[in-house]
Design a protein around this motif. Structure first.
Motif, PDB file in Angstrom:
ATOM      1  N   GLN A   5       8.137 -21.574   7.128  1.00  0.00           N
ATOM      2  CA  GLN A   5       8.815 -22.032   5.913  1.00  0.00           C
ATOM      3  C   GLN A   5       9.650 -20.775   5.417  1.00  0.00           C
ATOM      4  OE1 GLN A   5       6.583 -23.824   2.849  1.00  0.00           O
ATOM      5  NE2 GLN A   5       7.315 -25.796   3.578  1.00  0.00           N
ATOM      6  N   VAL A   6      10.913 -21.014   4.977  1.00  0.00           N
ATOM      7  CA  VAL A   6      11.828 -20.039   4.409  1.00  0.00           C
ATOM      8  C   VAL A   6      11.568 -19.901   2.831  1.00  0.00           C
ATOM      9  CG1 VAL A   6      14.024 -19.227   3.796  1.00  0.00           C
ATOM     10  CG2 VAL A   6      13.635 -20.349   6.214  1.00  0.00           C
ATOM     11  N   THR A   7      11.168 -18.830   2.351  1.00  0.00           N
ATOM     12  CA  THR A   7      10.591 -18.962   1.057  1.00  0.00           C
ATOM     13  C   THR A   7      11.788 -18.171   0.159  1.00  0.00           C
ATOM     14  OG1 THR A   7       9.415 -17.279   1.334  1.00  0.00           O
ATOM     15  CG2 THR A   7       8.223 -19.114   1.283  1.00  0.00           C
ATOM     16  N   THR A   8      12.477 -17.393   0.563  1.00  0.00           N
ATOM     17  CA  THR A   8      13.535 -16.694   0.110  1.00  0.00           C
ATOM     18  C   THR A   8      14.809 -16.434   1.076  1.00  0.00           C
ATOM     19  OG1 THR A   8      14.368 -14.831  -1.211  1.00  0.00           O
ATOM     20  CG2 THR A   8      12.723 -14.337   0.360  1.00  0.00           C
ATOM     21  N   HIS A   9      16.139 -16.178   0.814  1.00  0.00           N
ATOM     22  CA  HIS A   9      16.872 -16.086   1.857  1.00  0.00           C
ATOM     23  C   HIS A   9      17.273 -14.410   2.425  1.00  0.00           C
ATOM     24  CE1 HIS A   9      18.801 -19.818  -0.002  1.00  0.00           C
ATOM     25  NE2 HIS A   9      18.334 -20.148   1.062  1.00  0.00           N
ATOM     26  N   GLU A  11      17.301 -12.355   6.315  1.00  0.00           N
ATOM     27  CA  GLU A  11      17.004 -12.379   7.956  1.00  0.00           C
ATOM     28  C   GLU A  11      15.890 -13.070   8.240  1.00  0.00           C
ATOM     29  OE1 GLU A  11      19.385 -11.460  10.166  1.00  0.00           O
ATOM     30  OE2 GLU A  11      20.765 -11.378   8.478  1.00  0.00           O
ATOM     31  N   PRO A  12      15.840 -13.935   9.308  1.00  0.00           N
ATOM     32  CA  PRO A  12      14.858 -14.892   9.838  1.00  0.00           C
ATOM     33  C   PRO A  12      13.629 -14.036   9.882  1.00  0.00           C
ATOM     34  CG  PRO A  12      16.578 -15.446  11.225  1.00  0.00           C
ATOM     35  CD  PRO A  12      17.012 -13.953  10.361  1.00  0.00           C
ATOM     36  N   ALA A  13      13.560 -12.706  10.400  1.00  0.00           N
ATOM     37  CA  ALA A  13      12.174 -12.015  10.565  1.00  0.00           C
ATOM     38  C   ALA A  13      11.585 -11.566   9.374  1.00  0.00           C
ATOM     39  CB  ALA A  13      12.280 -10.858  11.439  1.00  0.00           C
ATOM     40  N   SER A  14      12.540 -11.560   8.163  1.00  0.00           N
ATOM     41  CA  SER A  14      11.949 -11.215   6.998  1.00  0.00           C
ATOM     42  C   SER A  14      11.650 -12.264   6.101  1.00  0.00           C
ATOM     43  CB  SER A  14      13.183 -10.238   6.218  1.00  0.00           C
ATOM     44  OG  SER A  14      13.352  -9.101   7.033  1.00  0.00           O
ATOM     45  N   VAL A  15      12.215 -13.416   6.231  1.00  0.00           N
ATOM     46  CA  VAL A  15      11.976 -14.707   5.341  1.00  0.00           C
ATOM     47  C   VAL A  15      11.049 -15.718   5.796  1.00  0.00           C
ATOM     48  CG1 VAL A  15      14.024 -13.788   4.104  1.00  0.00           C
ATOM     49  CG2 VAL A  15      14.098 -15.564   5.622  1.00  0.00           C
ATOM     50  N   LEU A  16      11.046 -15.683   6.989  1.00  0.00           N
ATOM     51  CA  LEU A  16      10.111 -16.808   7.592  1.00  0.00           C
ATOM     52  C   LEU A  16       8.643 -16.452   7.331  1.00  0.00           C
ATOM     53  CD1 LEU A  16      12.088 -17.747  10.627  1.00  0.00           C
ATOM     54  CD2 LEU A  16      11.694 -19.493   8.693  1.00  0.00           C
ATOM     55  N   ARG A  17       7.987 -17.584   7.192  1.00  0.00           N
ATOM     56  CA  ARG A  17       6.320 -17.666   7.161  1.00  0.00           C
ATOM     57  C   ARG A  17       5.951 -18.739   7.774  1.00  0.00           C
ATOM     58  NH1 ARG A  17       7.899 -13.351   5.678  1.00  0.00           N
ATOM     59  NH2 ARG A  17       7.773 -12.075   3.859  1.00  0.00           N
ATOM     60  N   LEU A  18       4.789 -18.556   8.535  1.00  0.00           N
ATOM     61  CA  LEU A  18       4.006 -19.597   9.250  1.00  0.00           C
ATOM     62  C   LEU A  18       2.875 -19.958   8.268  1.00  0.00           C
ATOM     63  CD1 LEU A  18       3.918 -21.343  11.668  1.00  0.00           C
ATOM     64  CD2 LEU A  18       2.423 -19.535  12.975  1.00  0.00           C
ATOM     65  N   VAL A  19       2.895 -21.184   7.793  1.00  0.00           N
ATOM     66  CA  VAL A  19       1.971 -21.561   6.827  1.00  0.00           C
ATOM     67  C   VAL A  19       1.438 -22.915   7.501  1.00  0.00           C
ATOM     68  CG1 VAL A  19       3.134 -20.351   5.234  1.00  0.00           C
ATOM     69  CG2 VAL A  19       3.889 -22.727   5.415  1.00  0.00           C
ATOM     70  N   GLY A  50      20.891 -18.187   4.040  1.00  0.00           N
ATOM     71  CA  GLY A  50      21.407 -18.831   2.914  1.00  0.00           C
ATOM     72  C   GLY A  50      22.943 -19.236   2.872  1.00  0.00           C
ATOM     73  N   THR A  51      23.699 -18.991   4.182  1.00  0.00           N
ATOM     74  CA  THR A  51      25.025 -18.903   4.257  1.00  0.00           C
ATOM     75  C   THR A  51      25.610 -20.096   5.066  1.00  0.00           C
ATOM     76  OG1 THR A  51      24.681 -17.561   6.211  1.00  0.00           O
ATOM     77  CG2 THR A  51      25.061 -16.451   4.268  1.00  0.00           C
ATOM     78  N   PRO A  59      10.907 -23.929  -1.058  1.00  0.00           N
ATOM     79  CA  PRO A  59      10.694 -23.510   0.467  1.00  0.00           C
ATOM     80  C   PRO A  59      11.085 -24.682   1.387  1.00  0.00           C
ATOM     81  CG  PRO A  59       8.726 -23.944  -0.311  1.00  0.00           C
ATOM     82  CD  PRO A  59       9.560 -24.163  -1.379  1.00  0.00           C
ATOM     83  N   PHE A  60      11.663 -24.294   2.585  1.00  0.00           N
ATOM     84  CA  PHE A  60      11.882 -25.469   3.684  1.00  0.00           C
ATOM     85  C   PHE A  60      11.544 -25.020   4.808  1.00  0.00           C
ATOM     86  CE2 PHE A  60      15.795 -22.809   3.377  1.00  0.00           C
ATOM     87  CZ  PHE A  60      16.272 -22.674   4.769  1.00  0.00           C
TER      88      PHE A  60
END
Length: 329
Positions: A5-9, A11-19, A50-51, A59-60
């Motif tokens: 899930q993306v919780t904030t916009h 770079e992928p490595a910074s904003v993706l969380r495996l939940v 987010g672009t 989150p999505f």
């Protein structure tokens, strides 16, 4: 279920969380798919940043392409059954980087038996884009010269294979020796490595006896488009597919007039709105080509679900060939 899930916009490595989140249920007209493979696309990177033109509410779960098995049918769905193996586009915010995804029933198609899950997941967007671009928009003919930029990438590699299947002479532009070898293996007749041969215009004209390319497949924009306008043939067609280079060109229309060429846009997603039946027709043709061996999606890397962020980072950096694919057990 497990899902990225993306919780904030960012770079992928910074904003993706495996939940762990509840497994979604399909709404009327939707299906739930047990994901087997998720092909990573540049829009997934843009979604994280987010672009992208679509901005799901946070989150999505990203992931715009998949191969999987129908797990549950929503109310009113016909023509599909639990257990069907399908490919297609998930319905955000429940994207394909998860154990289960949701999709509109109209947005999935039968997975070709000739392709494994990883290849099948990479067929839909790239090869539909290539098919509609080359055949419907640019009207590529056998014997013509097709120039493909970013020819070792996901969409570019599809264009090379489809161009060869159509009987065209394919000139591939790539960045680096490794990608040049990939383009040759894909079947390109002539390969131009822009890192060592910076004068693409001269190289294309030499390869075509001065005539230039009849059709240009450009998913890059920027300098690639500028070069294309200088080496497109009389009555040629420059097919604008995307702007992966980050710069949207502002072409001089007087140049198109005096050189007598066409600038042709392709937004494949609009066919879902205006000509959805044509997508199924194209899928049937692509299935035939896959069965015959004329096309086979290039899988440049395979990742487990917990490595998805790493795959998106590589994709965003341009450090990949073909499609990077996340595989689930």
């Amino acid at each position: 279920m497990k899902a990225w899930q993306v919780t904030t916009h960012g770079e992928p490595a910074s904003v993706l969380r495996l939940v762990d989140i509840p497994t979604p249920r399909p709404a009327p007209g939707q299906i739930r798919v047990a994901v087997r493979a998720a092909a990573l696309n540049f829009p997934d990177v843009l979604l994280c940043r987010g672009t992208y033109q679509i901005r799901p509410e946070l989150p999505f779960t990203p992931g715009v392409e998949l191969c999987g098995v129908v797990d549950e049918l929503g109310e009113g769905v016909t023509g599909l059954a639990v257990g069907d193996r399908v490919i297609g586009n998930p319905a955000l915010p429940h994207g394909s980087l998860a154990e289960f995804a949701l999709a509109e029933a109209a947005d999935v198609l039968p997975a070709p038996e000739a392709l494994d899950d990883a290849q099948a997941s990479a067929l839909h967007i790239a090869y539909q884009t290539g098919w509609f671009g080359l055949h419907r928009r640019a009207r590529l003919q056998a014997g013509e010269t097709l120039l493909v930029h970013a020819a070792a990438g996901g969409v570019g590699s599809a264009a090379v294979q489809l161009g060869k299947a159509a009987g065209a002479r394919v000139v591939a532009v790539v960045g680096g020796a490794a990608k040049a070898e990939v383009a040759r293996q894909l079947g390109a007749d002539i390969v131009i490595d822009r890192t060592t041969d910076t004068d693409i215009v001269r190289a294309v004209k030499e390869a075509t006896g001065g005539r230039g390319a009849d059709v240009v497949f450009d998913p890059v924009g920027g300098d690639a488009y500028a070069a294309s306008a200088k080496c497109v043939a009389f009555e040629g067609r420059i097919l604008v597919v995307g702007f992966a280079g980050g710069t949207v060109p502002a072409p001089a229309l007087n140049h198109a007039l005096v050189k007598n060429y066409s600038i042709v846009g392709l937004h494949w997603g609009l066919y879902k709105q205006y000509a959805p039946a044509e997508i199924a027709v194209a899928h049937a043709e692509l299935g035939k080509l896959a069965t015959s061996g004329a096309i086979a999606p290039l899988v440049g890397g395979r990742f487990s679900l917990d490595q998805a962020a790493e795959g998106l980072t590589r994709l965003g950096a341009g450090d990949s060939v073909g499609r990077l694919v996340v595989l689930l057990p």
